[in-house]
Scaffold this motif. Structure first.
Motif, PDB file in Angstrom:
ATOM      1  N   MET A 180       0.822  -1.216   0.000  1.00  0.00           N
ATOM      2  CA  MET A 180       0.000   0.000   0.000  1.00  0.00           C
ATOM      3  C   MET A 180       0.853   1.263   0.000  1.00  0.00           C
ATOM      4  SD  MET A 180      -3.211  -0.841   2.518  1.00  0.00           S
ATOM      5  CE  MET A 180      -2.185  -0.941   3.966  1.00  0.00           C
ATOM      6  N   ASN A 181       2.185   1.079   0.071  1.00  0.00           N
ATOM      7  CA  ASN A 181       3.112   2.211   0.005  1.00  0.00           C
ATOM      8  C   ASN A 181       2.832   3.257   1.081  1.00  0.00           C
ATOM      9  OD1 ASN A 181       4.353   1.135  -2.341  1.00  0.00           O
ATOM     10  ND2 ASN A 181       2.729   2.007  -3.620  1.00  0.00           N
ATOM     11  N   GLY A 182       2.411   2.784   2.277  1.00  0.00           N
ATOM     12  CA  GLY A 182       2.202   3.675   3.392  1.00  0.00           C
ATOM     13  C   GLY A 182       0.921   4.472   3.363  1.00  0.00           C
ATOM     14  N   ARG A 183       0.126   4.347   2.307  1.00  0.00           N
ATOM     15  CA  ARG A 183      -1.112   5.118   2.242  1.00  0.00           C
ATOM     16  C   ARG A 183      -2.238   4.352   2.915  1.00  0.00           C
ATOM     17  NH1 ARG A 183      -4.572   3.287  -1.809  1.00  0.00           N
ATOM     18  NH2 ARG A 183      -3.653   1.812  -3.296  1.00  0.00           N
ATOM     19  N   ALA A 184      -3.265   5.081   3.308  1.00  0.00           N
ATOM     20  CA  ALA A 184      -4.429   4.447   3.925  1.00  0.00           C
ATOM     21  C   ALA A 184      -5.196   3.665   2.872  1.00  0.00           C
ATOM     22  CB  ALA A 184      -5.326   5.514   4.549  1.00  0.00           C
ATOM     23  N   PRO A 185      -5.826   2.548   3.268  1.00  0.00           N
ATOM     24  CA  PRO A 185      -6.611   1.783   2.304  1.00  0.00           C
ATOM     25  C   PRO A 185      -7.686   2.643   1.649  1.00  0.00           C
ATOM     26  CG  PRO A 185      -6.349   0.564   4.356  1.00  0.00           C
ATOM     27  CD  PRO A 185      -5.848   1.945   4.609  1.00  0.00           C
ATOM     28  N   ALA A 186      -7.790   2.531   0.343  1.00  0.00           N
ATOM     29  CA  ALA A 186      -8.803   3.285  -0.392  1.00  0.00           C
ATOM     30  C   ALA A 186      -9.768   2.379  -1.128  1.00  0.00           C
ATOM     31  CB  ALA A 186      -8.150   4.242  -1.386  1.00  0.00           C
ATOM     32  N   VAL A 187      -9.314   1.144  -1.434  1.00  0.00           N
ATOM     33  CA  VAL A 187     -10.143   0.202  -2.188  1.00  0.00           C
ATOM     34  C   VAL A 187     -10.313  -1.067  -1.363  1.00  0.00           C
ATOM     35  CG1 VAL A 187     -10.361  -1.159  -4.298  1.00  0.00           C
ATOM     36  CG2 VAL A 187      -9.342   1.137  -4.388  1.00  0.00           C
ATOM     37  N   LEU A 188     -11.560  -1.381  -1.035  1.00  0.00           N
ATOM     38  CA  LEU A 188     -11.890  -2.568  -0.255  1.00  0.00           C
ATOM     39  C   LEU A 188     -12.635  -3.565  -1.134  1.00  0.00           C
ATOM     40  CD1 LEU A 188     -13.301  -0.896   3.004  1.00  0.00           C
ATOM     41  CD2 LEU A 188     -10.915  -1.431   2.453  1.00  0.00           C
ATOM     42  N   LEU A 189     -12.287  -4.837  -0.986  1.00  0.00           N
ATOM     43  CA  LEU A 189     -13.017  -5.932  -1.617  1.00  0.00           C
ATOM     44  C   LEU A 189     -13.634  -6.765  -0.506  1.00  0.00           C
ATOM     45  CD1 LEU A 189     -13.789  -7.970  -3.888  1.00  0.00           C
ATOM     46  CD2 LEU A 189     -11.496  -8.965  -3.605  1.00  0.00           C
ATOM     47  N   SER A 190     -14.950  -6.959  -0.559  1.00  0.00           N
ATOM     48  CA  SER A 190     -15.654  -7.702   0.485  1.00  0.00           C
ATOM     49  C   SER A 190     -16.471  -8.805  -0.158  1.00  0.00           C
ATOM     50  CB  SER A 190     -16.555  -6.747   1.276  1.00  0.00           C
ATOM     51  OG  SER A 190     -17.248  -7.431   2.303  1.00  0.00           O
ATOM     52  N   ILE A 191     -16.350 -10.043   0.385  1.00  0.00           N
ATOM     53  CA  ILE A 191     -16.991 -11.216  -0.205  1.00  0.00           C
ATOM     54  C   ILE A 191     -17.801 -11.947   0.852  1.00  0.00           C
ATOM     55  CG2 ILE A 191     -16.630 -13.389  -1.453  1.00  0.00           C
ATOM     56  CD1 ILE A 191     -13.843 -12.322  -2.257  1.00  0.00           C
ATOM     57  N   ASN A 192     -19.051 -12.304   0.526  1.00  0.00           N
ATOM     58  CA  ASN A 192     -19.873 -13.169   1.369  1.00  0.00           C
ATOM     59  C   ASN A 192     -19.802 -14.590   0.839  1.00  0.00           C
ATOM     60  OD1 ASN A 192     -21.964 -14.358   2.984  1.00  0.00           O
ATOM     61  ND2 ASN A 192     -23.362 -14.040   1.258  1.00  0.00           N
ATOM     62  N   PHE A 193     -19.368 -15.524   1.702  1.00  0.00           N
ATOM     63  CA  PHE A 193     -19.229 -16.919   1.300  1.00  0.00           C
ATOM     64  C   PHE A 193     -20.420 -17.776   1.699  1.00  0.00           C
ATOM     65  CE2 PHE A 193     -14.893 -15.441   1.006  1.00  0.00           C
ATOM     66  CZ  PHE A 193     -14.438 -16.071  -0.138  1.00  0.00           C
ATOM     67  N   ASN A 194     -21.363 -17.224   2.432  1.00  0.00           N
ATOM     68  CA  ASN A 194     -22.556 -17.992   2.787  1.00  0.00           C
ATOM     69  C   ASN A 194     -23.531 -17.977   1.615  1.00  0.00           C
ATOM     70  OD1 ASN A 194     -23.908 -19.614   4.611  1.00  0.00           O
ATOM     71  ND2 ASN A 194     -25.010 -17.925   5.545  1.00  0.00           N
ATOM     72  N   HIS A 195     -24.717 -18.580   1.809  1.00  0.00           N
ATOM     73  CA  HIS A 195     -25.733 -18.505   0.764  1.00  0.00           C
ATOM     74  C   HIS A 195     -25.994 -17.043   0.403  1.00  0.00           C
ATOM     75  CE1 HIS A 195     -28.832 -17.184   3.619  1.00  0.00           C
ATOM     76  NE2 HIS A 195     -28.380 -18.101   4.453  1.00  0.00           N
ATOM     77  N   ASP A 196     -26.553 -16.808  -0.767  1.00  0.00           N
ATOM     78  CA  ASP A 196     -26.648 -15.459  -1.321  1.00  0.00           C
ATOM     79  C   ASP A 196     -25.255 -14.866  -1.514  1.00  0.00           C
ATOM     80  OD1 ASP A 196     -29.515 -15.442  -1.282  1.00  0.00           O
ATOM     81  OD2 ASP A 196     -29.453 -14.990   0.850  1.00  0.00           O
ATOM     82  N   GLY A 197     -24.369 -15.683  -2.070  1.00  0.00           N
ATOM     83  CA  GLY A 197     -23.007 -15.232  -2.305  1.00  0.00           C
ATOM     84  C   GLY A 197     -22.969 -13.914  -3.063  1.00  0.00           C
ATOM     85  N   ALA A 198     -22.084 -13.025  -2.638  1.00  0.00           N
ATOM     86  CA  ALA A 198     -22.031 -11.692  -3.229  1.00  0.00           C
ATOM     87  C   ALA A 198     -20.681 -11.062  -2.918  1.00  0.00           C
ATOM     88  CB  ALA A 198     -23.153 -10.806  -2.690  1.00  0.00           C
ATOM     89  N   ALA A 199     -20.358 -10.029  -3.655  1.00  0.00           N
ATOM     90  CA  ALA A 199     -19.126  -9.288  -3.394  1.00  0.00           C
ATOM     91  C   ALA A 199     -19.293  -7.843  -3.830  1.00  0.00           C
ATOM     92  CB  ALA A 199     -17.944  -9.923  -4.123  1.00  0.00           C
ATOM     93  N   VAL A 200     -18.539  -6.972  -3.178  1.00  0.00           N
ATOM     94  CA  VAL A 200     -18.609  -5.552  -3.470  1.00  0.00           C
ATOM     95  C   VAL A 200     -17.204  -4.973  -3.495  1.00  0.00           C
ATOM     96  CG1 VAL A 200     -18.852  -4.905  -1.031  1.00  0.00           C
ATOM     97  CG2 VAL A 200     -19.720  -3.369  -2.790  1.00  0.00           C
ATOM     98  N   VAL A 201     -16.995  -3.994  -4.349  1.00  0.00           N
ATOM     99  CA  VAL A 201     -15.796  -3.149  -4.295  1.00  0.00           C
ATOM    100  C   VAL A 201     -16.232  -1.783  -3.777  1.00  0.00           C
ATOM    101  CG1 VAL A 201     -14.091  -1.891  -5.650  1.00  0.00           C
ATOM    102  CG2 VAL A 201     -14.471  -4.316  -6.099  1.00  0.00           C
ATOM    103  N   LEU A 202     -15.611  -1.373  -2.679  1.00  0.00           N
ATOM    104  CA  LEU A 202     -15.859  -0.053  -2.109  1.00  0.00           C
ATOM    105  C   LEU A 202     -14.619   0.797  -2.378  1.00  0.00           C
ATOM    106  CD1 LEU A 202     -18.273   1.067  -0.323  1.00  0.00           C
ATOM    107  CD2 LEU A 202     -16.680   0.904   1.594  1.00  0.00           C
ATOM    108  N   ARG A 203     -14.809   1.901  -3.082  1.00  0.00           N
ATOM    109  CA  ARG A 203     -13.688   2.781  -3.413  1.00  0.00           C
ATOM    110  C   ARG A 203     -13.952   4.154  -2.823  1.00  0.00           C
ATOM    111  NH1 ARG A 203     -12.809   2.224  -9.183  1.00  0.00           N
ATOM    112  NH2 ARG A 203     -14.610   3.599  -9.406  1.00  0.00           N
ATOM    113  N   GLU A 204     -13.102   4.567  -1.879  1.00  0.00           N
ATOM    114  CA  GLU A 204     -13.276   5.838  -1.177  1.00  0.00           C
ATOM    115  C   GLU A 204     -14.696   5.961  -0.605  1.00  0.00           C
ATOM    116  OE1 GLU A 204     -11.022   7.865  -0.372  1.00  0.00           O
ATOM    117  OE2 GLU A 204      -9.340   7.277  -1.656  1.00  0.00           O
ATOM    118  N   GLY A 205     -15.189   4.856  -0.072  1.00  0.00           N
ATOM    119  CA  GLY A 205     -16.494   4.864   0.583  1.00  0.00           C
ATOM    120  C   GLY A 205     -17.687   4.707  -0.329  1.00  0.00           C
ATOM    121  N   GLU A 206     -17.466   4.682  -1.636  1.00  0.00           N
ATOM    122  CA  GLU A 206     -18.548   4.560  -2.609  1.00  0.00           C
ATOM    123  C   GLU A 206     -18.562   3.154  -3.211  1.00  0.00           C
ATOM    124  OE1 GLU A 206     -20.710   6.898  -3.281  1.00  0.00           O
ATOM    125  OE2 GLU A 206     -19.773   8.834  -2.784  1.00  0.00           O
ATOM    126  N   ILE A 207     -19.755   2.624  -3.454  1.00  0.00           N
ATOM    127  CA  ILE A 207     -19.873   1.311  -4.079  1.00  0.00           C
ATOM    128  C   ILE A 207     -19.535   1.445  -5.552  1.00  0.00           C
ATOM    129  CG2 ILE A 207     -21.465  -0.560  -4.678  1.00  0.00           C
ATOM    130  CD1 ILE A 207     -23.013   0.117  -2.096  1.00  0.00           C
TER     131      ILE A 207
END
Length: 541
Positions: free
Chosen positions: A1-28
């Motif tokens: 990350m070169n010392g910077r704060a995280p800006a891009v998050l990847l979140s994955i649900n592995f239970n039923h209704d599997g889904a994933a989102v990319v959050l960039r600077e707080g926006e979907i």
């Protein structure tokens, strides 16, 4: 990350209704629900192709991801998936590796900081709270695993220890009832809600719930002189459904009452955020909220586990990283990010015409007006416009619309289009500016609140108990769907249409133009409207 704060998050649900989102600077920036692409309903986890789709939506690669959240990983498997599909479908998951400390994940050759299994109810609650307009609220998450509450203040979400799990049993009873009546808890709960009014019992509210400690107690009580509804030769105990629904309303009202006291004692504003699979029960949501002292209610359209991917990303961004809150419009929340070009639609239409040359294709600059006229003339019309809905409700992007005035349209839709049980009700999409006069409620964009139907002559959307689960539509949230409703109202004087999801029983909501055209070709639908083109069956209205 070169010392910077995280800006891009990847979140994955592995239970039923599997889904994933990319959050960039707080926006979907991207969202996928696995079942929409795999076509396996309730598909858990995420596949490699779904990650490709997600990254493409967000315009990034794995190299841009700063932090990954792995939600519900191996800790809440549902046996219903194997029963539905003959496999738990884990063999379809994307390849990843997590280190022993659960703080780094290897994904496509990169080692990325990660968080594994953030608290399940916390991330349910986070999806509702962080997308709400409230700076101060109480958030409740309820599903078959429990009932938990959290205090929300600014960017923080703090758990409350209220001991609800020691007595809140209606969530479990609902699961057992769905399994008993329909053979599945994760696809049967909504059917229980629809069946319940058929089993209404005079004096039911006076039931001594303290005398029932197990589901078998409830089943025996509801089976003494049950009202039954026959489906495919099988009598369904509607009285059981009624008592389970009544028990849920009784316990949910008690939770709300307790949390009102918490708000007063804590200086929290009387705002309520509701989430978890139980929050899909639109009847209990509205009834218990109306009877409570809470002033405002917010729900997220993905109340189920698909929403936990979104909730986890928002929780990490706001609560862990302490980033400021972001305002979310209803449209931001209820629609995904993948749209389909005119060229993609045209190619799919050509393939459909090759399969059935009798199809009539009309190129038009007014697909909403054409669809409105077709519905007013008695047609059932598929509606495909924009990115698919987030969550399980059709909200005017992947819908089937029909005339709510028709006394036969409900049976037609159930038997010849959706291929589902005859008792299942249908919901309306209504112009928000007219919603209060028809339903006593406005600003319900996610179809998660049910209320009385106040006007006659709309039998197709009026359930046996006189209620309907409404979606309110504004021009800001969905301009073309609002136009359809406006044009239908001009023709008929009725500012609403039947609105049900564009799919058939047992299949996910259609994602692609080809999916939608397949539904047209294999069901009793009369027509299918895309932006710029309407496809009709020959000889239909």
């Amino acid at each position: 990350m070169n010392g910077r704060a995280p800006a891009v998050l990847l979140s994955i649900n592995f239970n039923h209704d599997g889904a994933a989102v990319v959050l960039r600077e707080g926006e979907i920036a991207g969202f996928v629900c696995t079942e929409r692409y795999s076509r396996f309903k309730k598909h858990p986890g995420l596949r490699e192709a779904d990650l490709d789709e997600l990254l493409d939506q967000a315009g990034i690669t794995v190299a841009d991801v700063d932090h990954v959240l792995l939600c519900n990983l191996h800790n809440m498997d549902s046996p219903d998936i194997r029963a539905l599909h003959g496999s738990d479908l884990k063999d379809t998951w994307l390849e990843f590796w997590v280190n022993q400390r659960n703080d780094r994940v290897r994904l496509r050759g990169r080692d990325i900081p990660c968080t594994v299994n953030p608290d399940h109810h916390l991330i349910h609650a986070a999806a509702a709270y962080y997308t709400s307009p409230f700076d101060s609220a109480v958030a409740v998450a309820i599903d078959p695993l429990g009932c938990r509450a959290f205090l929300g203040e600014g960017g923080m979400l703090i758990p409350l220890d209220r001991g609800y799990d020691s007595w809140f049993t209606a969530n479990i009873a609902y699961t057992y009832a769905a399994e008993h009546l329909f053979g599945s808890s994760i696809v049967g709960a909504g059917k229980v809600m629809g069946l319940a009014p058929f089993g209404q019992v005079d004096g039911g509210a006076a039931v001594d719930w303290k005398g029932m400690t197990t589901f078998q107690d409830l089943l025996a009580f509801a089976s003494t002189a049950p009202t039954t509804v026959e489906v495919a030769g099988k009598p369904l105990n509607a009285t059981l459904a009624y008592y389970v629904q009544l028990g849920l309303e009784h316990q949910l009202a008690a939770v709300f009452s307790d949390l009102e006291e918490v708000c007063r004692a804590s200086g929290i504003r009387p705002n309520l955020c509701l989430s978890g699979g139980t929050a899909l029960n639109a009847v209990a949501n509205q009834l218990c909220f109306t009877r409570s002292g809470f002033e405002r209610l917010h729900l997220h359209p993905a109340c189920g586990d698909d929403g936990t991917a979104i909730g986890a990303a928002l929780w990490y961004w706001h609560h862990v990283l302490r980033k400021p809150r972001v305002q979310h419009s209803p449209a931001d929340l209820m629609y995904g990010r993948r749209t389909y070009t005119e060229q993609a639609v045209a190619a799919a239409v050509r393939s459909a015409v090759d399969a059935d040359p009798s199809l009539l294709v009309t190129v038009t600059g007014d697909h909403a007006g054409v669809a409105a006229d077709l519905v007013a003339d008695g047609a059932t019309v598929g509606w495909f416009d924009g990115a698919a809905e987030v969550g399980p409700r059709a909200l005017g992007h992947r819908s089937i619309v029909a005339d709510p005035r028709s006394p036969t349209v409900r049976d037609h839709l159930n038997s010849r289009v959706k291929f589902r049980e005859h008792f299942r009700p249908f919901a309306p999409a209504v112009l928000n500016e007219h919603a209060a006069e028809w339903f006593g409620l406005a600003d319900s964009p996610f179809m998660l609140r049910a209320c009385p139907v106040l006007r006659p002559d709309v039998p197709a959307i009026t359930h046996v108990d006189g209620t309907s689960r409404i979606q309110t539509v504004t021009a800001e949230d969905n301009g073309s769907f609002h136009t359809l409703l406006t044009r239908f109202a001009a023709r008929t004087g009725v500012p609403l249409v039947v609105n049900t999801s564009l799919n058939t029983r047992g299949t996910p909501i259609d994602e692609t133009p080809a999916d939608a055209l397949n539904t047209l070709l294999t069901t009793g639908l009369d027509a299918l409207a895309f932006p710029g083109v309407v496809v009709r069956k020959a000889g239909r209205p």
